[in-house]
Write a protein that holds these residues in place. Structure first.
Motif, PDB file in Angstrom:
ATOM      1  N   LEU A  20      14.971  93.050  70.079  1.00 27.21           N
ATOM      2  CA  LEU A  20      15.376  92.456  71.355  1.00 27.21           C
ATOM      3  C   LEU A  20      14.106  92.234  72.171  1.00 27.21           C
ATOM      4  O   LEU A  20      13.521  93.171  72.703  1.00 27.21           O
ATOM      5  N   THR A  21      13.688  90.979  72.243  1.00 29.00           N
ATOM      6  CA  THR A  21      12.364  90.683  72.751  1.00 29.00           C
ATOM      7  C   THR A  21      12.403  89.661  73.885  1.00 29.00           C
ATOM      8  O   THR A  21      13.464  89.147  74.249  1.00 29.00           O
ATOM      9  N   ALA A  73      19.941  90.207  77.587  1.00 28.33           N
ATOM     10  CA  ALA A  73      19.490  91.458  76.971  1.00 28.33           C
ATOM     11  C   ALA A  73      20.676  92.321  76.544  1.00 28.33           C
ATOM     12  O   ALA A  73      20.720  92.821  75.414  1.00 28.33           O
ATOM     13  N   TYR A  86      22.049  93.129  72.693  1.00 26.97           N
ATOM     14  CA  TYR A  86      22.272  94.478  72.166  1.00 26.97           C
ATOM     15  C   TYR A  86      23.704  94.614  71.636  1.00 26.97           C
ATOM     16  O   TYR A  86      23.927  95.138  70.540  1.00 26.97           O
ATOM     17  N   PHE A 104      16.658  99.675  66.220  1.00 29.16           N
ATOM     18  CA  PHE A 104      15.854  98.619  66.836  1.00 29.16           C
ATOM     19  C   PHE A 104      14.381  99.010  66.831  1.00 29.16           C
ATOM     20  O   PHE A 104      13.988 100.042  67.387  1.00 29.16           O
ATOM     21  N   PHE A 147      12.596  96.742  71.826  1.00 30.80           N
ATOM     22  CA  PHE A 147      13.496  96.381  72.922  1.00 30.80           C
ATOM     23  C   PHE A 147      12.621  96.320  74.166  1.00 30.80           C
ATOM     24  O   PHE A 147      12.222  97.341  74.718  1.00 30.80           O
ATOM     25  N   VAL A 155      16.841  98.665  78.625  1.00 29.20           N
ATOM     26  CA  VAL A 155      16.998  99.823  77.737  1.00 29.20           C
ATOM     27  C   VAL A 155      17.734 100.940  78.474  1.00 29.20           C
ATOM     28  O   VAL A 155      18.631 101.584  77.926  1.00 29.20           O
ATOM     29  N   VAL A 210      16.136 103.578  68.719  1.00 25.67           N
ATOM     30  CA  VAL A 210      15.532 102.482  69.481  1.00 25.67           C
ATOM     31  C   VAL A 210      14.099 102.872  69.818  1.00 25.67           C
ATOM     32  O   VAL A 210      13.859 103.909  70.440  1.00 25.67           O
ATOM     33  N   PRO A 212      11.488 101.352  72.021  1.00 24.76           N
ATOM     34  CA  PRO A 212      11.298 100.259  72.979  1.00 24.76           C
ATOM     35  C   PRO A 212       9.837  99.971  73.295  1.00 24.76           C
ATOM     36  O   PRO A 212       8.978 100.848  73.196  1.00 24.76           O
TER      37      PRO A 212
END
Length: 428
Positions: A64-65, A114, A118, A128, A131, A137, A152, A154
């Motif tokens: 998730l960018t 976002a 997700y 992930f 993120f 997040v 995750v 991040p």
């Protein structure tokens, strides 16, 4: 190459963002059936238990960018570095025979995109590797901890993310990073007890966590913080520089994006306001050195980073630069490459340990990461993932823009944790 400045049309104000996140999170939680972490677990050939995100001999991972918003340059570099890791890992046989696959979603630093990204990817991936965006997040943290339990890693360093065994910050949090940044200014740039320090920061999780660090350091060191809160859509720092100059600050901390830092440093230089400015790790992009702000950035700007820069003099850094250039010959190097590579490498190490333990479920991978206490990706800082309540490191490297350095950054102080940082509890 000049930095691509992308204005995010119609970006919501802070309250609207918070409201949107809250509503979306409730909707996301209500739209999916509750599931236990064990649901769908099965035993594959070789006695390895698998579950969500593992199909046949493929491990699905999510990204998730931000490739079109305020952190577009960072997001591109992080993502391409992770794609490079996956390509090389698969070419080398994968992880204990499993092929890795990345599914990428660009949210453009937009809260709706976002959370929607997700919600879409979570049922399909094991975890992930990326993120971007502390607020986003943080918005899914309760859901990750309570039901989803997918790992995750991040590209966000807010202390609000600590405490979760599933969301693991790599490196020092923004508050610790800011403490180390001010320590550098006091030891190396003449800042002293009794001085005023300006702090320009994004409203929301990132900026406010960095502000907590500057306030703590100020209390410990006899400094006074002069605050200037801004939005991600505020690109011209003329008013903020004028206010800080009027207040008589002797240095400035900037906890924002690259464009805000460049505007601040450029405006200060044009007004002959000659004070050192230091930013958090996401407040610089080397493409800025080709703009009018370039000379001022090289003279008066510094960056606190969770690792050595991409141009570091280590075998791992040199190999990464060589491989990245070969894979993406038209793209410039920056520290997003290091952040993306480090996170992918850490996730890969957790997968290897989980597979060795015959458990490639989400729970197995989560537990595997928590056993890694000396992760060294080759960029100057060793990470310890064993305590979810603590960042994996309290050290920061101080960098300075340099157009002649690989990746546009040189090291001016090696990795270290200040005495104040060592005695500080993030988020406390």
């Amino acid at each position: 190459m000049t930095m691509r400045m992308v204005r995010r049309p119609g970006a919501p104000a802070a309250k609207a963002v918070a409201g949107a996140l809250a509503v979306l999170l409730v909707l996301a939680g209500c739209s999916s059936k509750a599931k236990s972490g064990k649901e769908g677990d099965k035993e594959a050939a070789g006695g390895v238990k698998t579950g969500v995100g593992v199909s046949g001999k493929t491990i699905e991972l999510g990204v998730l960018t931000d490739m079109t918003g305020v952190y577009a340059t960072l997001g591109k570099s992080v993502t391409q570095a992770q794609q490079l890791y996956v390509k090389q890992t698969n070419a080398d046989g994968g992880v204990c025979g499993y092929r890795l696959a990345l599914t990428v979603r660009d949210h453009g630093y937009d809260p709706q995109k976002a959370i929607a990204g997700y919600t879409d990817l979570e049922p399909k991936v094991l975890g992930f590797t990326q993120f971007i965006g502390s607020p986003f997040v943080a918005a899914v943290k309760q859901r990750v901890d309570g039901r989803d339990k997918g790992l995750v890693l991040p590209q966000a360093w807010s202390a609000s993310l600590l405490g979760s065994p599933y969301i693991r910050v790599i490196g020092s949090t923004y508050d610790i990073e800011t403490i180390n940044a001010l320590d550098f200014l006091m030891k190396e740039k003449g800042l002293k007890k009794g001085d005023k320090v300006g702090h320009v920061y994004f409203e929301g999780d990132y900026g406010e966590n960095a502000l907590a660090g500057s306030k703590y350091m100020a209390k410990q060191s006899g400094l006074t913080i002069v605050e200037q809160k801004i939005k991600p859509t505020d690109n011209d720092m003329t008013a903020q520089v004028a206010a800080l100059k009027q207040a008589g600050v002797k240095a400035i901390v900037v906890s924002a994006g690259p464009r805000q830092a460049a505007s601040l440093v450029g405006v200060a230089a044009a007004g002959k306001f000659d004070v050192p400015v230091i930013g958090n790790n996401s407040a610089f992009a080397p493409q800025l050195l080709a703009t009018q702000a370039g000379p001022a950035l090289m003279k008066n700007y510094y960056v606190a980073s969770p690792s050595l820069p991409v141009g570091a003099d280590t075998p791992q850094a040199k190999k990464l630069v060589e491989d990245y250039k070969a894979a993406y010959p038209k793209d410039s190097l920056d520290n997003g490459v290091v952040a993306g590579w480090t996170a992918a490498l850490a996730f890969g190490e957790a997968l290897k340990k989980a597979c060795a333990g015959k458990d490639l479920t989400r729970e197995g991978v989560d537990k595997a990461l928590l056993t890694i206490n000396a992760f060294d990706p080759g960029f100057g800082v060793t990470q310890d993932f064993t305590d979810p309540k603590a960042p994996s490191s309290k050290e920061s490297v101080i960098l300075q823009p340099d157009k002649n350095a690989v990746g546009g950054m040189k090291v001016v102080r090696q990795a270290a944790a200040s005495a104040v940082a060592e005695g500080y509890t993030p988020g406390g």
